[in-house]
Design a protein around this motif. Structure first.
Motif, short mmCIF file in Angstrom:
data_model
loop_
_atom_site.label_atom_id
_atom_site.label_comp_id
_atom_site.label_asym_id
_atom_site.label_seq_id
_atom_site.Cartn_x
_atom_site.Cartn_y
_atom_site.Cartn_z
N GLU A 1 -7.83 14.31 0.55
CA GLU A 1 -9.10 13.68 0.24
C GLU A 1 -8.81 12.27 -0.26
OE1 GLU A 1 -11.98 14.84 0.86
OE2 GLU A 1 -11.43 16.90 1.38
N LEU A 2 -9.44 11.27 0.35
CA LEU A 2 -9.12 9.88 0.07
C LEU A 2 -9.85 9.35 -1.15
CD1 LEU A 2 -9.22 8.43 3.70
CD2 LEU A 2 -7.26 9.38 2.46
N GLY A 3 -9.16 8.47 -1.88
CA GLY A 3 -9.77 7.78 -3.01
C GLY A 3 -10.34 6.44 -2.56
N LEU A 4 -10.82 5.66 -3.54
CA LEU A 4 -11.46 4.38 -3.22
C LEU A 4 -10.50 3.40 -2.57
CD1 LEU A 4 -13.66 3.84 -6.42
CD2 LEU A 4 -14.41 4.55 -4.14
N LEU A 5 -9.27 3.34 -3.06
CA LEU A 5 -8.30 2.42 -2.49
C LEU A 5 -7.97 2.79 -1.04
CD1 LEU A 5 -6.58 -0.06 -3.12
CD2 LEU A 5 -4.75 1.46 -3.89
N ALA A 6 -7.90 4.08 -0.77
CA ALA A 6 -7.62 4.53 0.60
C ALA A 6 -8.79 4.20 1.52
CB ALA A 6 -7.35 6.02 0.62
N LEU B 1 -8.53 1.95 4.82
CA LEU B 1 -9.02 2.39 6.14
C LEU B 1 -9.91 1.31 6.76
CD1 LEU B 1 -9.12 4.68 8.20
CD2 LEU B 1 -11.11 5.59 7.00
N LEU B 2 -10.77 0.70 5.94
CA LEU B 2 -11.61 -0.38 6.43
C LEU B 2 -10.76 -1.57 6.89
CD1 LEU B 2 -14.39 -1.66 6.86
CD2 LEU B 2 -14.31 -2.42 4.46
N TYR B 3 -9.72 -1.89 6.13
CA TYR B 3 -8.80 -2.98 6.50
C TYR B 3 -8.11 -2.68 7.84
CZ TYR B 3 -4.29 -5.39 6.66
OH TYR B 3 -3.19 -6.10 7.06
N TYR C 1 0.84 -1.21 0.00
CA TYR C 1 0.00 0.00 0.00
C TYR C 1 0.87 1.26 0.00
CZ TYR C 1 -3.45 3.48 1.33
OH TYR C 1 -4.25 4.59 1.36
N ALA C 2 2.01 1.21 0.70
CA ALA C 2 2.90 2.37 0.72
C ALA C 2 3.38 2.69 -0.70
CB ALA C 2 4.08 2.10 1.64
N VAL C 3 3.70 1.66 -1.48
CA VAL C 3 4.12 1.89 -2.87
C VAL C 3 2.97 2.48 -3.69
CG1 VAL C 3 4.90 0.76 -4.99
CG2 VAL C 3 5.85 0.06 -2.77
N LEU D 1 -6.44 6.70 -7.11
CA LEU D 1 -7.17 5.74 -6.30
C LEU D 1 -6.88 5.89 -4.81
CD1 LEU D 1 -6.86 2.49 -8.47
CD2 LEU D 1 -8.88 3.91 -8.11
N VAL D 2 -5.74 6.49 -4.51
CA VAL D 2 -5.37 6.64 -3.11
C VAL D 2 -5.77 8.02 -2.60
CG1 VAL D 2 -3.50 6.56 -1.43
CG2 VAL D 2 -3.46 5.02 -3.39
N THR D 3 -5.26 9.05 -3.22
CA THR D 3 -5.60 10.42 -2.81
C THR D 3 -6.13 11.20 -4.01
OG1 THR D 3 -3.31 11.13 -3.23
CG2 THR D 3 -3.88 10.49 -0.99
N VAL D 4 -7.13 12.03 -3.73
CA VAL D 4 -7.74 12.83 -4.79
C VAL D 4 -7.13 14.21 -4.83
CG1 VAL D 4 -9.90 13.81 -5.67
CG2 VAL D 4 -9.88 11.53 -4.61
N GLU D 5 -6.93 14.81 -3.67
CA GLU D 5 -6.31 16.13 -3.59
C GLU D 5 -5.73 16.35 -2.20
OE1 GLU D 5 -8.83 19.61 -3.23
OE2 GLU D 5 -10.59 18.31 -3.24
N TYR D 6 -4.84 17.35 -2.10
CA TYR D 6 -4.21 17.72 -0.84
C TYR D 6 -4.65 19.13 -0.47
CZ TYR D 6 -1.05 13.76 -1.57
OH TYR D 6 -0.53 12.52 -1.77
#
Length: 564
Positions: free
Chosen positions: A144-149, A153-155, A114-116, A125-130
């Motif tokens: 702002e989190l994407g779907l993968l993030a 978070l659920l995991y 996930y870090a990669v 998919l991870v972040t939409v904007e900062y």
């Protein structure tokens, strides 16, 4: 506005303290590398401290652009902290014994993957904007989190939930010290989790203010309390399979520092109430802590004889003490269990059998030897009376019969004294002496009692000891003899101012039949020795200060160690 600035300053200070505390505990725990739990606790503290440090760095950045750059490393280290927590829990609770090592590797591998992905951020998919929010003096970088993030978070919360299940189960199945440990760790980590959940739910002073690093301070101090107060890195939950709740005998679990880490219900009455961190010296068995010693391998069996108070009654109890080392699954000795078994009745029965056998041999020897002489006298005198018609020979025969009767009475008395003594209780020496003197003393002899000692004894037998010793003093010291009874550390004595016993005759004074009187049986001191030994005491002879006889009785309050 002033209140917001003050609050922001306080937040920064608390996060800084959290950083220092986390790194401090990481260093301390890593220095104790003798156990895997210490390594994992150190890793947890290191990741917590780094998360707090990165958060503080973003908050105190001089520009929004610099603050934004701290978002990625902060997010990644937060996931590593959750992973470190999970690894710590499975090791602490012992679930790593059944959990396949592959699971731990997958958990670590997932966060690295996930870090990669976080750095690459494919298709947003991870972040939409900062962005950067502001609260007082603090800059609050966010993303702002994407779907993968969202999935990550659920995991994370699922992983936390599993760890709480492990820890909660461990909390429920353990007792005493281990339950306190698990309870503290569970409570403080739940606070951290709730603080993080409150941030994502927007329940904070500012919607972009994550207070999770501040609650790391609570977690660090809380687990540190378990570390210092309950020392779980030294006494890990190793006794769950060793300590049997159902056992009737008292069982203590002792750590390497001598503290009683746990005990079963049967052992509770052996420790005085109100002692927070008891040791073996707090166990109500005199001398237990001095005769026991930590064992690094093998099982040690000891016997301890000690006074024991049962309500208002003081008795002597014999314990069989079994000491067994506790080793973890890494073969590191962490402490030992002490199992006490009351074997007083068993030892008394063994002693009674041994005494009876010894008395039987003595009785047989006396009957076959000592009674033979007066029987020969009777036989010879009767034969002379028949041959000569002189009836005065029958007087000599009658004296011999009287002599035999006396010897038989003494033998029967000796046999009775050789039996197991009756129940013991506290006996005042002065009262016992006065009672015995009333039976033996003469009008011209003097008794001086210089003690107020109380002993645990069979009162009737103890008075017999004094009667025989007093009678011995009067018979050998004269009717105007002065008899003194006193005490010293661990014993008492009976002394007189008579002529004493010649040095060459002292070696066998307690032997049956040894006497310096022509009409004596030589049983008096033998009976004294039997009674004294039946109490577990020792009697010796020495000269008194006045040159007379002095009999010393010692080992009144033994804490006798016998290794088997």
């Amino acid at each position: 506005m002033v209140a917001v600035v003050a609050t922001s300053v306080l937040i920064a200070v608390l996060i800084a303290v959290s950083v220092v505390a986390s790194y401090g505990f990481a260093w301390y725990s890593w220095a104790r590398v003798d156990h895997p739990v210490s390594d994992r606790f150190a890793l947890l503290m290191l990741t917590n401290g780094t998360w707090a440090l990165f958060t503080l760095a973003g908050m105190l950045s001089p520009t929004d652009a610099i603050a934004t750059r701290w978002s990625a490393p902060t997010a990644i280290i937060s996931l590593l902290a959750v992973t470190a927590w999970f690894l710590f829990v499975v090791e602490y609770t012992g679930d790593s014994r059944w959990l396949p090592s592959l699971v731990e590797r997958l958990v670590v591998g997932e966060v690295l993957v996930y870090a990669v992905l976080y750095v690459l951020n494919p298709a947003d998919l991870v972040t939409v904007e900062y962005g950067v929010g502001h609260y007082g003096i603090l800059r609050l970088p966010y993303e702002e989190l994407g779907l993968l993030a969202d999935g990550q978070l659920l995991y994370v919360y699922v992983l936390l939930g599993v760890s709480f299940v492990f820890l909660g189960r461990f909390f429920l199945r353990t007792r005493n010290l281990y339950r306190k440990q698990a309870g503290i760790i569970l409570a403080v980590t739940l606070l951290v989790t709730l603080a993080n959940a409150a941030f994502f739910a927007g329940i904070t002073p500012h919607p972009r203010l994550d207070l999770t690093p501040i609650f790391y301070l609570v977690q660090t101090v809380g687990i540190g309390l378990a570390l210092y107060r309950y020392d779980f890195l030294n006494v890990v939950p190793l006794a769950a399979n060793t300590l049997l709740e159902e056992i009737d005998d008292p069982v203590f679990v002792v750590d390497q520092d001598g503290l009683i880490a746990d005990r079963n219900p049967a052992a509770a009455s052996y420790i005085e109430a109100g002692i927070d961190r008891p040791t073996l010296s707090d166990v109500t068995i005199d001398g237990l802590d001095t005769v026991l010693r930590p064992c690094d391998g093998g099982t040690t069996n000891l016997e301890v004889t000690t006074p024991h108070r049962d309500g208002d009654r003081l008795t002597t109890v014999v314990y069989d003490v079994r000491t067994t080392p506790i080793s973890d699954r890494y073969d590191i000795v962490r402490g030992y269990t002490v199992v006490l078994r009351d074997v007083t009745d068993r030892e008394a029965h063994k002693q009674a059998l041994a005494t009876q056998n010894e008395r039987l041999e003595e009785f047989t020897g006396i009957v076959s030897h000592d009674l033979r002489n007066p029987l020969q006298v009777v036989d010879g005198k009767i034969e002379l009376a028949r041959q000569t018609g002189d009836l005065s020979h029958l007087d000599d025969a009658s004296d011999a019969v009287d002599r035999m009767e006396t010897m038989l009475e003494e033998l029967l008395h000796l046999a009775r004294e050789g039996q197991t003594i009756d129940e013991k209780a506290e006996v005042d020496l002065e009262s016992a002496c006065r009672a015995a003197w009333g039976v033996v003393g003469t009008e011209t002899a003097t008794l001086v009692v210089e003690t107020d000692t109380t002993v645990v004894a069979d009162g009737t037998r103890l008075r017999q000891v004094f009667e025989n010793l007093f009678r011995n003093a009067v018979e050998h010291g004269g009717e105007d003899v002065t008899v003194t009874v006193g005490s010293f550390d661990g014993g008492f004595y009976v002394a007189d101012d008579g002529p004493g016993i010649p040095e060459g005759a002292r070696g066998d004074i307690f032997e049956l039949g040894v006497t310096s009187e022509s009409d004596g049986t030589g049983f008096g001191l033998a009976i004294v020795e039997r009674i004294v030994e039946a109490h577990g005491w020792t009697i010796d002879y020495t000269d008194s200060e006045d040159g007379g006889a002095r009999f010393e009785v010692t080992d009144l309050y033994p804490s006798v160690l016998t290794e088997r």
